[in-house]
Design a protein around this motif. Structure first.
Motif, PDB file in Angstrom:
ATOM      1  N   ASP A  66     -38.562 -41.830  70.646  1.00  0.00           N
ATOM      2  CA  ASP A  66     -38.558 -41.564  72.080  1.00  0.00           C
ATOM      3  C   ASP A  66     -38.485 -40.052  72.312  1.00  0.00           C
ATOM      4  O   ASP A  66     -37.486 -39.415  71.999  1.00  0.00           O
ATOM      5  N   CYS A  67     -39.563 -39.510  72.852  1.00  0.00           N
ATOM      6  CA  CYS A  67     -39.631 -38.078  73.151  1.00  0.00           C
ATOM      7  C   CYS A  67     -39.579 -37.814  74.653  1.00  0.00           C
ATOM      8  O   CYS A  67     -39.963 -36.728  75.113  1.00  0.00           O
ATOM      9  N   THR A  68     -39.099 -38.792  75.424  1.00  0.00           N
ATOM     10  CA  THR A  68     -39.005 -38.642  76.880  1.00  0.00           C
ATOM     11  C   THR A  68     -38.173 -37.407  77.226  1.00  0.00           C
ATOM     12  O   THR A  68     -37.080 -37.220  76.708  1.00  0.00           O
ATOM     13  N   ALA A  80     -41.709 -26.769  44.223  1.00  0.00           N
ATOM     14  CA  ALA A  80     -40.434 -26.771  44.945  1.00  0.00           C
ATOM     15  C   ALA A  80     -40.647 -27.531  46.252  1.00  0.00           C
ATOM     16  O   ALA A  80     -41.783 -27.692  46.714  1.00  0.00           O
ATOM     17  N   TRP A  81     -39.559 -27.992  46.837  1.00  0.00           N
ATOM     18  CA  TRP A  81     -39.639 -28.616  48.154  1.00  0.00           C
ATOM     19  C   TRP A  81     -40.069 -27.568  49.179  1.00  0.00           C
ATOM     20  O   TRP A  81     -39.621 -26.428  49.134  1.00  0.00           O
ATOM     21  N   GLU A  82     -40.937 -27.970  50.093  1.00  0.00           N
ATOM     22  CA  GLU A  82     -41.453 -27.082  51.131  1.00  0.00           C
ATOM     23  C   GLU A  82     -41.341 -27.782  52.478  1.00  0.00           C
ATOM     24  O   GLU A  82     -41.716 -28.950  52.606  1.00  0.00           O
ATOM     25  N   GLN A  83     -40.825 -27.068  53.478  1.00  0.00           N
ATOM     26  CA  GLN A  83     -40.744 -27.655  54.807  1.00  0.00           C
ATOM     27  C   GLN A  83     -42.067 -27.471  55.537  1.00  0.00           C
ATOM     28  O   GLN A  83     -42.605 -26.363  55.596  1.00  0.00           O
ATOM     29  N   MET A  84     -42.582 -28.559  56.097  1.00  0.00           N
ATOM     30  CA  MET A  84     -43.754 -28.496  56.975  1.00  0.00           C
ATOM     31  C   MET A  84     -43.259 -28.567  58.407  1.00  0.00           C
ATOM     32  O   MET A  84     -42.399 -29.397  58.727  1.00  0.00           O
ATOM     33  N   ILE A  85     -43.782 -27.690  59.248  1.00  0.00           N
ATOM     34  CA  ILE A  85     -43.470 -27.686  60.673  1.00  0.00           C
ATOM     35  C   ILE A  85     -44.796 -27.813  61.410  1.00  0.00           C
ATOM     36  O   ILE A  85     -45.657 -26.940  61.308  1.00  0.00           O
ATOM     37  N   LEU A  86     -44.966 -28.928  62.128  1.00  0.00           N
ATOM     38  CA  LEU A  86     -46.232 -29.229  62.787  1.00  0.00           C
ATOM     39  C   LEU A  86     -46.013 -29.374  64.295  1.00  0.00           C
ATOM     40  O   LEU A  86     -45.117 -30.103  64.732  1.00  0.00           O
ATOM     41  N   ASP A  87     -46.831 -28.696  65.078  1.00  0.00           N
ATOM     42  CA  ASP A  87     -46.781 -28.773  66.535  1.00  0.00           C
ATOM     43  C   ASP A  87     -47.399 -30.103  66.968  1.00  0.00           C
ATOM     44  O   ASP A  87     -48.583 -30.344  66.735  1.00  0.00           O
ATOM     45  N   VAL A  88     -46.602 -30.976  67.575  1.00  0.00           N
ATOM     46  CA  VAL A  88     -47.097 -32.271  68.037  1.00  0.00           C
ATOM     47  C   VAL A  88     -47.031 -32.378  69.556  1.00  0.00           C
ATOM     48  O   VAL A  88     -47.169 -33.462  70.121  1.00  0.00           O
ATOM     49  N   SER A  89     -46.821 -31.250  70.224  1.00  0.00           N
ATOM     50  CA  SER A  89     -46.577 -31.247  71.667  1.00  0.00           C
ATOM     51  C   SER A  89     -47.720 -31.851  72.476  1.00  0.00           C
ATOM     52  O   SER A  89     -47.476 -32.520  73.486  1.00  0.00           O
ATOM     53  N   ALA A  90     -48.961 -31.658  72.053  1.00  0.00           N
ATOM     54  CA  ALA A  90     -50.101 -32.158  72.825  1.00  0.00           C
ATOM     55  C   ALA A  90     -50.094 -33.684  72.914  1.00  0.00           C
ATOM     56  O   ALA A  90     -50.606 -34.254  73.883  1.00  0.00           O
ATOM     57  N   VAL A  91     -49.505 -34.346  71.945  1.00  0.00           N
ATOM     58  CA  VAL A  91     -49.451 -35.805  71.931  1.00  0.00           C
ATOM     59  C   VAL A  91     -48.055 -36.324  72.287  1.00  0.00           C
ATOM     60  O   VAL A  91     -47.912 -37.328  72.975  1.00  0.00           O
ATOM     61  N   ALA A  92     -47.000 -35.654  71.835  1.00  0.00           N
ATOM     62  CA  ALA A  92     -45.646 -36.205  71.898  1.00  0.00           C
ATOM     63  C   ALA A  92     -44.825 -35.800  73.120  1.00  0.00           C
ATOM     64  O   ALA A  92     -43.891 -36.523  73.487  1.00  0.00           O
ATOM     65  N   ASP A  93     -45.124 -34.672  73.752  1.00  0.00           N
ATOM     66  CA  ASP A  93     -44.283 -34.203  74.858  1.00  0.00           C
ATOM     67  C   ASP A  93     -44.116 -35.277  75.932  1.00  0.00           C
ATOM     68  O   ASP A  93     -45.103 -35.841  76.433  1.00  0.00           O
ATOM     69  N   ASP A  94     -42.847 -35.571  76.264  1.00  0.00           N
ATOM     70  CA  ASP A  94     -42.469 -36.492  77.335  1.00  0.00           C
ATOM     71  C   ASP A  94     -43.042 -37.903  77.157  1.00  0.00           C
ATOM     72  O   ASP A  94     -43.259 -38.611  78.133  1.00  0.00           O
ATOM     73  N   GLN A  95     -43.265 -38.313  75.915  1.00  0.00           N
ATOM     74  CA  GLN A  95     -43.778 -39.657  75.634  1.00  0.00           C
ATOM     75  C   GLN A  95     -42.645 -40.561  75.146  1.00  0.00           C
ATOM     76  O   GLN A  95     -41.818 -40.150  74.335  1.00  0.00           O
TER      77      GLN A  95
END
Length: 195
Positions: A100-102, A151-166
């Motif tokens: 829930d990204c509301t 080594a472990w690597e953190q991925m940071i992905l912008d999902v705002s176009a799909v996820a914002d307020d959903q």
């Protein structure tokens, strides 16, 4: 608490000594913050397909092997905990959600990965997002040369176009399709967060 706040600021002119018009500005207090945290210390019950598994890593596999241990805790999601992905394999998915990204804006998916994969011309890996569990948008796709993380690597992905307020947001990782040749350890995934 990291929430957005709106304030009104009254600016003064220096030439006439009078008040300027009132300007409204938006302030972000505290910066981005996590509103979902899945450390994978216990099985969240995500649906698995093919050899996607939740469990303890064996550090097995060719071409440098997979991750020797979880990023944190003892458990991860991995494609074949005991070794490599297979040849001539169709795309296999690991979906997570719904979340829930509301009310959330500028949403980012953050997770830790250890990936071993053949050249993107032959074997494929992706990360995708969906707001309905049916229509998927690719966030990241392996297109580079063969290789295995060391080594472990953190991925940071912008999902705002799909996820914002959903209200319902899904994510999924995939491995495949693969060719008839060389195989690698594939994905290991740990410590998912939404910011």
């Amino acid at each position: 608490d990291g929430a957005s706040a709106v304030g009104r600021v009254k600016l003064q002119t220096t030439v006439e000594g009078g008040d300027s018009e009132v300007a409204t500005i938006s302030l972000m207090i505290g910066g981005p913050w996590p509103f979902v945290q899945e450390p994978l210390d216990q099985d969240p019950g995500w649906t698995t397909e093919g050899l996607w598994q939740f469990g303890v890593l064996y550090g097995a596999g060719t071409h440098g092997g997979g991750a020797p241990a979880a990023h944190t805790g003892s458990f991860v999601y991995d494609y074949n905990l005991a070794g490599d992905y297979t040849s001539n394999m169709p795309e296999r998915f690991l979906p997570a959600g719904p979340y829930d990204c509301t009310g959330a804006t500028d949403v980012e998916l953050r997770f830790w990965k250890w990936l071993g994969i053949e050249n993107g011309a032959y074997d494929h890996a992706r990360v995708q997002v969906s707001a309905n569990g049916v229509d998927w948008v690719t966030l990241w796709e392996h297109t580079g040369p063969s290789g295995t993380d060391d080594a472990w690597e953190q991925m940071i992905l912008d999902v705002s176009a799909v996820a914002d307020d959903q209200m319902t947001v899904w994510f999924r990782w995939s491995i495949g399709p693969t060719d008839a040749g060389v195989n690698y350890p594939g994905w290991s995934i740990d410590d998912l967060e939404l910011w």
